[in-house]
Design a protein around this motif. Structure first.
Motif, PDB file in Angstrom:
ATOM      1  N   LYS B  11     -43.905 -28.814 -81.134  1.00 24.17           N
ATOM      2  CA  LYS B  11     -42.478 -28.077 -80.973  1.00 24.17           C
ATOM      3  C   LYS B  11     -41.487 -28.936 -81.940  1.00 24.17           C
ATOM      4  O   LYS B  11     -41.290 -30.168 -81.348  1.00 24.17           O
ATOM      5  N   GLY B  51     -42.078 -20.883 -70.823  1.00 24.40           N
ATOM      6  CA  GLY B  51     -41.636 -19.945 -71.788  1.00 24.40           C
ATOM      7  C   GLY B  51     -40.006 -19.886 -71.932  1.00 24.40           C
ATOM      8  O   GLY B  51     -39.723 -18.799 -72.382  1.00 24.40           O
ATOM      9  N   GLN B  52     -39.486 -20.993 -71.860  1.00 20.76           N
ATOM     10  CA  GLN B  52     -38.229 -21.306 -72.312  1.00 20.76           C
ATOM     11  C   GLN B  52     -37.786 -21.350 -73.747  1.00 20.76           C
ATOM     12  O   GLN B  52     -36.591 -20.785 -74.268  1.00 20.76           O
ATOM     13  N   VAL B  53     -38.804 -21.771 -74.254  1.00 24.24           N
ATOM     14  CA  VAL B  53     -38.889 -22.050 -75.760  1.00 24.24           C
ATOM     15  C   VAL B  53     -40.259 -21.594 -76.219  1.00 24.24           C
ATOM     16  O   VAL B  53     -41.011 -21.884 -75.556  1.00 24.24           O
ATOM     17  N   ARG B  54     -40.144 -21.360 -77.356  1.00 22.87           N
ATOM     18  CA  ARG B  54     -41.480 -20.927 -77.967  1.00 22.87           C
ATOM     19  C   ARG B  54     -41.982 -22.003 -78.558  1.00 22.87           C
ATOM     20  O   ARG B  54     -41.400 -22.734 -79.700  1.00 22.87           O
ATOM     21  N   PRO B  67     -47.102 -18.504 -71.816  1.00 26.02           N
ATOM     22  CA  PRO B  67     -45.732 -18.571 -71.686  1.00 26.02           C
ATOM     23  C   PRO B  67     -44.963 -18.100 -73.236  1.00 26.02           C
ATOM     24  O   PRO B  67     -43.893 -17.894 -73.207  1.00 26.02           O
ATOM     25  N   ALA B  68     -45.860 -18.215 -74.140  1.00 21.00           N
ATOM     26  CA  ALA B  68     -45.237 -18.121 -75.388  1.00 21.00           C
ATOM     27  C   ALA B  68     -45.115 -16.567 -75.793  1.00 21.00           C
ATOM     28  O   ALA B  68     -44.028 -16.068 -76.317  1.00 21.00           O
ATOM     29  N   THR B  69     -45.982 -15.890 -75.169  1.00 18.59           N
ATOM     30  CA  THR B  69     -45.948 -14.381 -75.536  1.00 18.59           C
ATOM     31  C   THR B  69     -45.488 -13.533 -74.324  1.00 18.59           C
ATOM     32  O   THR B  69     -45.099 -12.316 -74.418  1.00 18.59           O
ATOM     33  N   PRO B  71     -43.361 -14.689 -71.459  1.00 21.88           N
ATOM     34  CA  PRO B  71     -42.503 -15.789 -70.561  1.00 21.88           C
ATOM     35  C   PRO B  71     -42.107 -15.310 -69.112  1.00 21.88           C
ATOM     36  O   PRO B  71     -42.166 -16.093 -68.278  1.00 21.88           O
TER      37      PRO B  71
END
Lengths: 488, 253
Positions: B11, B51-54, B67-69, B71
């Motif tokens: 990230k 899942g707060q940021v991708r 969490p990416a898809t 969240p």
């Protein structure tokens, strides 16, 4: 720090000299804004103000508005901006700590460094006055060139007009700081509000409005009047800082459980989020009256302007259409209040989407915004004796435009409506968006009085269309900002 | 299948590479300490895992959710105690916990029971009707700890769990975290406090420059011949820190 640290110290041993403190605060202000918006977007902002002020002045002159009206309007704007800027004096209250505290390290440094909080606040406000005086009031003053025409005397005319605007801007700031200083001495907000209200009523009842108007446009009055205003402003500012109690701390507040009841009573999927917004607004400084006061200030300014126009030109607008269109602008301030004590990032700890949060804000906005504009609007149409058709069309415009301005604000600014005021690109976009709806409406309101059936129908359709656009914009704001937040 | 599985996580924020190929797994029953200097990528990792940021690249699984898809599904299953504390709010702790309970679809009775139990455990019964914004930072932290555990999640992410707490409450929280993890849950703790990590964690991962540089088991059965956790931390991180942090000599000059 540089090697000139020794020379920056005052002889009295008070640490940094005021001049040095001012310089450091300026640097922080500049960096805060350039960090938030990007250097050029913030640097362009004065140019946007100048372009708006000059083009607006030219447009008003072309449509036959008297010079005196335009000058009065610009001074009214400067006073209003000064009153708003003075809220930086809320040091120590939840408002300042929450709104500025996280951004201004220096402002909170009196807690950790041997700096007097009173002195720091004084220098902070002086910095604000100088900063906004140059970055905002000076571009406004360029409209003087449009008023008088370009000649060799233009720079002098602009300079004098700037001084006049600066004077009333500073008077506005000093007034707000003075009220805040009184508050820090334990005077309850309702008593301060009552005193202000009584003063306004007193001015109106005694027929002193003209005298106040002449004082608040120093460039048109005598040098003695202008000097009096300047001295009065300095005295109020100095006394305010002396009265300001830097140790003031509000007692810890308690509240009975309203959340479960209110959330259960709201028939919405996002009821908990809506409830949180409503309770946060109701319990923060000024409570649910804040949006109402903001709308009332807008109403008073516009009503005064209408009165001035009427007295000079003998032309009065259709009050329903005019006030319906203008009062919708309070959507911006209402939304601003609804997000003032909130943080979008904080919601990411819960299983709610950003789109849900925005949907909840829209519901809260309707709950708060509807009565906020309805009462001033009704007062306006009754006071100015609108016809039934005019009042109905104005109500449709008010509802539609309020939704449109709300959608525009949310789509452009997300959860931080206050911040985009200093972003040239976003502010210009917002201004164009507002002008697209408002300018034709105001022109129609002035030209066809009372409105014909055809005009009323056209404006009503326009109001509904703008409302639909507003709903679409606010619906798209959630996914738009969700993508942005998760990407960043 | 681990409670948390991270593979090749990356990230960046603009030109800043916050997480650069992170890989680790946390099993149920573990209290996993995530140690690292400031700016090492700890908070970004937690924000990605919840899942707060991708993420830019890599795969992440938390309780078999992505969490990416998805969240919201991830955040529904886990508890989160964020680093930055609570936002200013004018709800009382009782109302705030009701808010969290409604958002998490908990029954009112369960929220009331949990609120009473946690208020007693952490000692904020007398503050239940005080506006959150008027609480001390320590009291706010207690309320935030409560919201992270109120739905008894199988996985909890905690950024600096003991911040602003007094020593007595710190001890209570430490004991609770140990027992909670032992109950077949996973607790993921990001902290700067190496002593605390050494005291309560079953395993730690040391992160520097966005990468996991080493892991160590701290179970009773771990090799006692190894150096202390502090020594290990300094050894693995010191080179980066020396490069990035000005020395006193530098400051003096």
């Amino acid at each position: 720090m540089t090697g000139s640290v020794t020379s920056d110290r005052t002889d009295a041993g008070g640490g940094l000299s005021t001049r040095r403190l001012l310089a450091v605060l300026f640097r922080e202000e500049w960096r805060m804004h350039t960090q938030l918006f990007g250097g050029w977007r913030f640097a362009l902002f004065p140019l946007v103000i100048a372009a708006l002020a000059v083009s607006g002045t030219v447009a008003l002159l072309e449509t036959g508005t008297a010079q005196g009206t335009i000058v009065g309007g610009l001074h009214a704007l400067a006073v209003a901006f000064g009153l708003y800027s003075g809220t930086a004096g809320f040091a120590g209250s939840d408002m300042l700590e929450n709104v500025f505290g996280r951004l201004s390290l220096l402002l909170s440094s009196s807690q950790t460094l041997p700096l007097s909080r009173r002195r720091l606040l004084g220098v902070f406000l002086l910095k604000d006055a100088l900063f906004y005086g140059v970055a905002f009031v000076l571009p406004m003053a360029l409209s003087s060139a449009a008023l008088t025409g370009l000649s060799a005397a233009t720079p002098v005319a602009v300079g004098l007009f700037w001084l006049s605007l600066c004077l009333v801007f500073a008077a506005g700031m000093a007034t707000t700081v003075g009220l805040i200083a009184i508050r820090t001495r334990g005077v309850p907000p309702w008593a301060i509000g009552l005193a202000v209200g009584l003063a306004v009523v007193g001015i109106w009842a005694t027929g002193s409005l003209g005298a106040v108007q002449s004082v608040l446009v120093p460039g048109r009055g005598s040098a003695i009047t202008a000097g009096g205003l300047a001295i009065g402003t300095i005295v109020v500012a100095t006394v305010s800082l002396a009265v300001y109690d830097p140790t003031y701390g509000r007692p810890s507040r308690t509240a009975t459980d309203r959340f479960a009841w209110l959330s259960g009573a709201l028939p919405f999927e996002n009821a908990p989020l809506v409830t949180k917004s409503l309770l946060d607004l109701a319990r923060s400084s000024g409570g649910v009256w804040k949006p109402f006061v903001s709308a009332s200030i807008l109403l008073a300014l516009v009503a005064a302007l209408v009165g001035v126009v009427d007295s000079i030109t003998g032309i009065a607008p259709a009050p329903g259409i005019f006030f319906g269109g203008v009062l919708g602008l309070s959507a911006f301030t209402t939304y601003n209040w609804l997000t003032q004590f909130d943080s979008l990032e904080a919601y990411l700890a819960y299983p709610v989407s950003i789109a849900d949060v925005f949907r909840a804000k829209r519901i809260a906005f309707i709950f708060v915004g509807a009565p906020t504009v309805a009462v001033p609007y009704l007062a306006a149409v009754i006071w100015f004796e609108a016809t039934l058709l005019d009042a109905v069309v104005g109500a449709i415009l008010l509802a539609g435009y309020a939704l449109y301005y709300y959608g525009l604000t949310v789509y452009i600014a997300g959860f931080d409506p206050n911040e985009f005021l200093f972003d040239a690109v976003r502010f210009a976009t917002f201004t164009v968006g507002v002008a697209v709806a408002l300018v034709p409406t105001l022109v129609a309101g002035f030209v066809v009085v009372p409105p014909s059936i055809e005009l009323a129908a056209a404006l009503s359709v326009g109001g509904v269309v703008m409302g639909v656009i507003g709903v679409v914009l606010s619906s798209r704001a959630g996914p738009r900002w969700e993508r942005r937040y998760r990407r960043e | 299948m681990g409670a948390i599985r991270v593979d090749g996580l990356q990230k960046s924020y603009g030109s800043v590479e916050a997480v650069a190929g992170m890989e680790f797994t946390v099993e149920r029953g573990e209290l996993y300490g995530f140690l690292g200097p400031n700016g090492a990528g700890k908070t970004t990792t937690i924000r990605t895992l919840t899942g707060q940021v991708r993420p830019d690249a890599g795969t992440v699984r938390v309780l078999e959710t992505d969490p990416a898809t998805e969240p919201l599904e991830t955040r529904r299953k886990v508890g989160i105690l964020p680093e930055q504390g609570s936002p200013p709010s004018f709800l009382t702790p009782r109302e705030y916990l009701e808010f969290v309970g409604e958002v998490r679809d908990l029954s009112a009775d369960r929220v009331a029971d949990q609120t009473a139990a946690w208020a007693e455990r952490l000692g904020f019964e007398s503050k239940l009707e005080t506006l959150h914004t008027d609480l001390s930072r320590g009291q706010q932290q207690k309320v935030m700890i409560t919201q992270a555990f109120i739905h008894e999640p199988d996985v909890v992410f905690i950024d600096e769990p003991l911040a602003n707490l007094d020593p007595l409450v710190q001890e209570q929280v430490k004991r609770f975290l140990v027992s909670y993890a032992a109950g077949d849950n996973a607790v993921f703790v990001s902290t700067h406090n190496i002593d605390v990590a050494e005291e309560i964690c079953t395993r730690v991962g040391i992160v520097a420059d966005g990468q996991l540089v080493t892991e160590r088991s701290l179970d009773d059965g771990a090799d006692e011949g190894e150096g202390s956790l502090l020594e290990l931390f300094l050894e693995r991180v010191e080179a980066e820190e020396t490069r990035d942090t000005p020395t006193l000599e530098h400051l003096g000059s």
